[in-house]
Design an enzyme around this catalytic site. Structure first.
Site, PDB file in Angstrom:
ATOM      1  N   ASP A  58       0.827  -1.219   0.000  1.00 39.78           N
ATOM      2  CA  ASP A  58       0.000   0.000   0.000  1.00 39.78           C
ATOM      3  C   ASP A  58       0.857   1.262   0.000  1.00 39.78           C
ATOM      4  OD1 ASP A  58      -2.340  -1.687   0.348  1.00 39.78           O
ATOM      5  OD2 ASP A  58      -1.772  -1.832   2.457  1.00 39.78           O
ATOM      6  N   HIS A  60      -4.554  -1.954  -6.926  1.00 38.85           N
ATOM      7  CA  HIS A  60      -4.293  -0.524  -6.957  1.00 38.85           C
ATOM      8  C   HIS A  60      -5.197   0.142  -7.983  1.00 38.85           C
ATOM      9  CE1 HIS A  60      -1.166  -2.441  -9.603  1.00 38.85           C
ATOM     10  NE2 HIS A  60      -1.750  -1.640 -10.467  1.00 38.85           N
TER      11      HIS A  60
END
Length: 432
Positions: A13, A41
Site C-alpha cells: 500500500d 491498486h
C-alpha cells in the site's frame, strides 16, 4: 536504457499504482512476477479510474504488452471478471496485449474455501494471519507440493483428470480433518472446463517471449505486489504473504536472469501503514494515527479494510533497501504530513535494554521491540501538487533529506498527490 523493477519497501500500500502507471507509459512491456489478486491498486488515466488486482498496469495503455509471469498464482474467474470489467470501461484485453505464463499456477474454488476455513478457525484460536481469503496461500502450497493445476494443463484434457485426482487426494484429506464435505472430481473438472476456452488464448512461453523482446531492446517494467516486509522469507513471519516479494523474485517469477533486472525502485510511503495482523513498532493509536488514516485515505483497494498507521520507520526501510538492492526510492504521500507540528522517524529499537538498528526475525522479539525516534519540525505550507523542489517548504525538503540519509538510498521520485503528474522527478529509472 535499463529495465526497472518496482517493489514496495514497507508492508504494501505504498502507492505503487501511481508510480507504475507513471513508468508504464514509457515501458514497452509490464510484467507481474508474484502474488495474485490479493493486492490491488487504482490507476487514473484521463480522469477515468481503473481498479486492477491481477492484471499488470500496462494493460490499460494502448500499445503496451502486459505479461503475467510464472511466479503469479492466477484465479481464472477473477482474471476473466477483471477483463470483463475493463471491457465495460472501454479497454479491450486481448491476446495482443496480454500474455500469461503457461507454467503459472491456478487458484481454484477449493483454495478459496480452504483459505476461509483456516482463517475462521484461526480467528477462534487467536492465531489469525489476516489473509484476504482469496486462496493465494493454499495455491502456493500446492505449487510447492508439486500437485498444482497450471495454465498449460487446461490444454491437455487427456492428463488433466489424473492431476485433479492427485490434487483432491490431498485436499479431501484436509477437508475431512477439518470436518468439511469432500469435493467431487467432476466439480473441479467442470470448473476448469468453464474457463479453459477463454484463458488458453492468452497462454505463452513467457521466458522465451521476454528473452526475445529484451534482445530487441524492449523496455521492461517489472511490477511487484505487496511489500518487502510481507515477503515470505524477509517479512514479519508468520504475518506475511505466501510469496517472495523482493526484487530478486522479478527474475525467478518471470524466467529472466537477474542481470536483466536493472534499476530497482523501492516505493516508500512518507509514513508507515499496515493491513491485517502482525508487529508494527511505530503504530499510532492516537489522534495523529487517525489523522494519517483520514488524510491518506488509508483503506485497502481490494478488501476495503482500514489500514493501521504510524510514523516512518527508517530502520525497516533500510532493511528493505538491503534485501532488494534498491537503487533509489519513490517517496509517496508526502502531502499527507502537511500541517503536523512535528514529525518522528524511527531510527532503531530498544530490546531487553539494548539499542539495536534492525528489527529481529524472531516473532517474540518483534513484539517486544520499542521504537527509538528522532523528532523533526513539521511544516504548515501545502505540498499538494508540488512538481519541483522549489515548490516544497524548507522543512519538507529537510524531512526528505533525512529519510535519504537514514535509509541509505536516494529519492528518485517524489509524489505529492494521487494525480500522476504531481511528481518530482530526480532520477529517471529507465535512463540510469
Amino acid at each position: 536504457m535499463t529495465n526497472v523493477v518496482v517493489v514496495g519497501s514497507q508492508w504494501g500500500d505504498e502507492g505503487k499504482g501511481k508510480i507504475v502507471d507513471w513508468l508504464s507509459e514509457r515501458a514497452d512491456i509490464v510484467v507481474r512476477f508474484q502474488g495474485g489478486h490479493n493486492a490491488g491498486h487504482t490507476l487514473v488515466i484521463d480522469g477515468v479510474s481503473y481498479k486492477l488486482s491481477l492484471l499488470p498496469s500496462g494493460v490499460v495503455r494502448p500499445g503496451k504488452l502486459a505479461v503475467i509471469g510464472n511466479g503469479v498464482v492466477i484465479d481464472p474467474h477473477a482474471l476473466l471478471a477483471e477483463i470483463d470489467k475493463l471491457a465495460a470501461q472501454g479497454v479491450k484485453v486481448t491476446p495482443e496485449n496480454l500474455r500469461i505464463a503457461d507454467n503459472a499456477t491456478l487458484i481454484l474454488s477449493l483454495h478459496r474455501e480452504l483459505d476461509g476455513i483456516r482463517e475462521d478457525a484461526a480467528s477462534n484460536s487467536g492465531t489469525k494471519i489476516g489473509t484476504t481469503r482469496r486462496g493465494i496461500g493454499p495455491a502456493y502450497e500446492d505449487k510447492v507440493g508439486r500437485r498444482a493445476i497450471r495454465v498449460m494443463d487446461l490444454a491437455d484434457l487427456d492428463t488433466l483428470p489424473a492431476k485433479v485426482d492427485r490434487l483432491l487426494t490431498h485436499h479431501n484429506a484436509l477437508r475431512r480433518g477439518l470436518g468439511e464435505a469432500e469435493i467431487s472430481h467432476q466439480a473441479i473438472m467442470d470448473e476448469l472446463s468453464s474457463v479453459a476456452e477463454r484463458v488458453l488464448p492468452f497462454m505463452d512461453t513467457i521466458w522465451l517471449l521476454l528473452d526475445r523482446e529484451r534482445r530487441k531492446g524492449a523496455r521492461i517494467l517489472f511490477e511487484g505486489a505487496q511489500g518487502t516486509l510481507l515477503d515470505i522469507d524477509h517479512g514479519t513471519y508468520p504475518f506475511v504473504t505466501s510469496s517472495n516479494t523482493v526484487a530478486g523474485q522479478a527474475a525467478a517469477g518471470s524466467g529472466m536472469g537477474p542481470g536483466s533486472l536493472g534499476y530497482i525502485l523501492g516505493i516508500t510511503k512518507a509514513y508507515t501503514t499496515r493491513v491485517g495482523e502482525g508487529p508494527f513498532p511505530t503504530e499510532l493509536d492516537d489522534e495523529i494515527g487517525r489523522f494519517l488514516g483520514e488524510r491518506g485515505h488509508e483503506f485497502g483497494t481490494v478488501t476495503g479494510r482500514k489500514r493501521r498507521c504510524g510514523w516512518f520507520d527508517a530502520a525497516l526501510v533500510r532493511q528493505s533497501v538491503a534485501a532488494n538492492g534498491i537503487t533509489g526510492i519513490a517517496l509517496t504521500k508526502l502531502d499527507v504530513l502537511d500541517g503536523l507540528d512535528e514529525l518522528k522517524i524511527c531510527v532503531g529499537y530498544t530490546l531487553d535494554g539494548q539499542q539495536i538498528d534492525h528489527l529481529p526475525a524472531s516473532q517474540a522479539q518483534q513484539a517486544s521491540a520499542k521504537p527509538v525516534y528522532i523528532t523533526l519540525e513539521g511544516w504548515k505550507e501545502s505540498t499538494v501538487g508540488a512538481r519541483s523542489w522549489a515548490d516544497l517548504p524548507a522543512q519538507a525538503i529537510k524531512y526528505v533529506r533525512q529519510v535519504e540519509e537514514l535509509i541509505g538510498a536516494p529519492v528518485a521520485l517524489l509524489s505529492t498527490s494521487p494525480e500522476r503528474d504531481d511528481t518530482i522527478l530526480v532520477t529517471d529509472p529507465f535512463e540510469d
